[in-house]
Design a protein around this motif. Structure first.
Motif, PDB file in Angstrom:
ATOM      1  N   GLY A   1       0.451  -1.353   0.035  1.00  0.00           N
ATOM      2  CA  GLY A   1       0.433   0.011  -0.013  1.00  0.00           C
ATOM      3  C   GLY A   1       0.191   1.499   0.373  1.00  0.00           C
ATOM      4  N   PHE A   2      -0.394   2.591   0.251  1.00  0.00           N
ATOM      5  CA  PHE A   2       0.708   3.784  -0.131  1.00  0.00           C
ATOM      6  C   PHE A   2      -0.021   5.023   0.270  1.00  0.00           C
ATOM      7  N   ALA A   3       0.360   5.825   0.493  1.00  0.00           N
ATOM      8  CA  ALA A   3      -0.309   7.153   0.749  1.00  0.00           C
ATOM      9  C   ALA A   3       0.483   8.216  -0.108  1.00  0.00           C
ATOM     10  N   TYR A   4      -0.558   9.653   0.219  1.00  0.00           N
ATOM     11  CA  TYR A   4       0.190  10.475  -0.624  1.00  0.00           C
ATOM     12  C   TYR A   4      -0.658  11.750  -0.771  1.00  0.00           C
ATOM     13  N   THR A   5      -0.540  13.113  -0.409  1.00  0.00           N
ATOM     14  CA  THR A   5      -1.409  13.840   0.000  1.00  0.00           C
ATOM     15  C   THR A   5      -1.268  14.707  -1.514  1.00  0.00           C
ATOM     16  N   ILE A   6      -2.610  15.625  -1.392  1.00  0.00           N
ATOM     17  CA  ILE A   6      -3.226  16.505  -2.272  1.00  0.00           C
ATOM     18  C   ILE A   6      -3.556  17.917  -1.700  1.00  0.00           C
ATOM     19  N   GLY A   7      -3.024  18.661  -2.681  1.00  0.00           N
ATOM     20  CA  GLY A   7      -3.003  19.929  -1.710  1.00  0.00           C
ATOM     21  C   GLY A   7      -1.960  20.879  -1.706  1.00  0.00           C
TER      22      GLY A   7
ATOM     23  N   PHE B   1      18.775   3.550   5.689  1.00  0.00           N
ATOM     24  CA  PHE B   1      17.615   3.776   4.171  1.00  0.00           C
ATOM     25  C   PHE B   1      18.074   3.286   2.892  1.00  0.00           C
ATOM     26  N   LEU B   2      17.000   3.878   2.590  1.00  0.00           N
ATOM     27  CA  LEU B   2      17.261   2.850   1.303  1.00  0.00           C
ATOM     28  C   LEU B   2      18.795   2.892   0.473  1.00  0.00           C
ATOM     29  N   TRP B   3      18.951   3.090   0.756  1.00  0.00           N
ATOM     30  CA  TRP B   3      20.699   3.841  -0.185  1.00  0.00           C
ATOM     31  C   TRP B   3      21.231   3.914   0.201  1.00  0.00           C
ATOM     32  N   GLN B   4      21.070   3.301   1.026  1.00  0.00           N
ATOM     33  CA  GLN B   4      22.464   2.219   2.702  1.00  0.00           C
ATOM     34  C   GLN B   4      22.510   0.952   2.416  1.00  0.00           C
ATOM     35  N   VAL B   5      21.189   0.454   1.127  1.00  0.00           N
ATOM     36  CA  VAL B   5      21.417  -1.273   1.650  1.00  0.00           C
ATOM     37  C   VAL B   5      20.849  -1.924   0.280  1.00  0.00           C
ATOM     38  N   GLY B   6      21.486  -2.519  -0.053  1.00  0.00           N
ATOM     39  CA  GLY B   6      21.512  -3.504  -1.343  1.00  0.00           C
ATOM     40  C   GLY B   6      20.103  -3.298  -2.358  1.00  0.00           C
TER      41      GLY B   6
ATOM     42  N   GLY C   1      13.591  -3.297   0.938  1.00  0.00           N
ATOM     43  CA  GLY C   1      13.469  -2.349   0.113  1.00  0.00           C
ATOM     44  C   GLY C   1      12.002  -2.998  -1.318  1.00  0.00           C
ATOM     45  N   ARG C   2      11.871  -3.876  -0.796  1.00  0.00           N
ATOM     46  CA  ARG C   2      10.353  -4.560  -1.798  1.00  0.00           C
ATOM     47  C   ARG C   2       9.074  -3.387  -1.370  1.00  0.00           C
ATOM     48  N   SER C   3       9.459  -3.022  -0.014  1.00  0.00           N
ATOM     49  CA  SER C   3       8.243  -2.038   0.318  1.00  0.00           C
ATOM     50  C   SER C   3       8.235  -0.184  -0.426  1.00  0.00           C
ATOM     51  N   GLN C   4       8.703  -0.559  -0.634  1.00  0.00           N
ATOM     52  CA  GLN C   4       8.845   1.112  -0.694  1.00  0.00           C
ATOM     53  C   GLN C   4       9.578   1.012  -2.268  1.00  0.00           C
TER      54      GLN C   4
ATOM     55  N   VAL D   1       4.195   8.193   1.078  1.00  0.00           N
ATOM     56  CA  VAL D   1       5.294   7.392   1.645  1.00  0.00           C
ATOM     57  C   VAL D   1       4.380   5.405   1.247  1.00  0.00           C
ATOM     58  N   PHE D   2       5.664   4.703   0.864  1.00  0.00           N
ATOM     59  CA  PHE D   2       4.714   3.302   0.590  1.00  0.00           C
ATOM     60  C   PHE D   2       5.025   2.493   1.664  1.00  0.00           C
ATOM     61  N   GLY D   3       4.328   1.501   1.986  1.00  0.00           N
ATOM     62  CA  GLY D   3       4.713   0.047   2.223  1.00  0.00           C
ATOM     63  C   GLY D   3       4.708  -0.041   3.942  1.00  0.00           C
ATOM     64  N   LEU D   4       3.950   1.445   4.738  1.00  0.00           N
ATOM     65  CA  LEU D   4       3.617   0.491   6.156  1.00  0.00           C
ATOM     66  C   LEU D   4       2.233   0.531   6.081  1.00  0.00           C
ATOM     67  N   ASP D   5       1.739   0.643   7.394  1.00  0.00           N
ATOM     68  CA  ASP D   5       0.385   0.231   7.302  1.00  0.00           C
ATOM     69  C   ASP D   5      -0.546   1.881   7.337  1.00  0.00           C
ATOM     70  N   ILE D   6      -1.722   1.093   6.406  1.00  0.00           N
ATOM     71  CA  ILE D   6      -2.257   2.519   6.363  1.00  0.00           C
ATOM     72  C   ILE D   6      -2.455   3.608   7.330  1.00  0.00           C
TER      73      ILE D   6
END
Length: 184
Positions: free
Chosen positions: A51-57, A149-154, A160-163, A69-74
């Motif tokens: 799942g993911f969520a984003y703002t509008i406005g 963070f993602l840029w620090q892992v392989g 990395g599949r979560s986001q 944001v991606f991959g966490l609980d809604i």
């Protein structure tokens, strides 16, 4: 508001005769943006991916980037985006490459600029509201259990599949669920 920002072309600022075509979801988003400054779109996990969520406005109301944001609980993602939205509305500058401490659940997050080529796949509601890019989007990236963070892992890390890595062009993104959405 800085003078070098593009003018807002959203459905609130300009009626091009298309407001009559707005559906219930569009009207609800407009109402939330007018009443609260922004709306949060929540997309639950499904067979295609996390799942993911984003703002509008936020861009319309405060001239700060929209957030995703991606991959966490809604529920956690909604709280995280609203917390950052309130901080931005109160004057906190949201900058790509910067970490923000204890935004939600006592953990840091970092912000990265989303590449425009991902917008159509993930931010259709924001495109409809703003009518078309350019409007900036910052991806809110959360760390793994070790605080990396993602840029620090392989690329093979399950975390990395979560986001996705929206700061990369889709062609540069590691193969997986996220790149398949854009190229599939």
């Amino acid at each position: 508001m800085p003078h070098d920002l593009p003018a807002c072309r959203c459905v609130i600022c300009h009626d091009y005769g298309d407001r009559d075509e707005a559906d219930h979801t569009d009207l609800r988003t407009i109402e939330q943006v007018r009443d609260h400054g922004w709306s949060v779109v929540m997309v639950p996990a499904d067979a295609e991916g996390p799942g993911f969520a984003y703002t509008i406005g936020l861009w319309h109301t405060h001239r700060v980037p929209e957030l995703a944001v991606f991959g966490l609980d809604i529920g956690t993602m909604r709280v995280l985006l609203n917390t950052l939205g309130r901080q931005a509305a109160a004057g906190t500058v949201l900058e790509p490459g910067r970490e923000y401490e204890e935004v939600v659940e006592g953990r840091p997050v970092a912000l990265r600029t989303a590449d425009l080529r991902w917008y159509r796949e993930f931010f259709g509601g924001a495109i409809a509201f703003h009518r078309r890019p350019p409007f900036p989007v910052l991806q809110v990236v959360w760390p793994d259990a070790e605080g990396r963070f993602l840029w620090q892992v392989g690329t093979a890390e399950s975390y990395g599949r979560s986001q996705p890595r929206l700061w990369l062009r889709p062609a540069e993104h590691p193969e997986g669920v996220w790149s398949a959405l854009v190229t599939g």
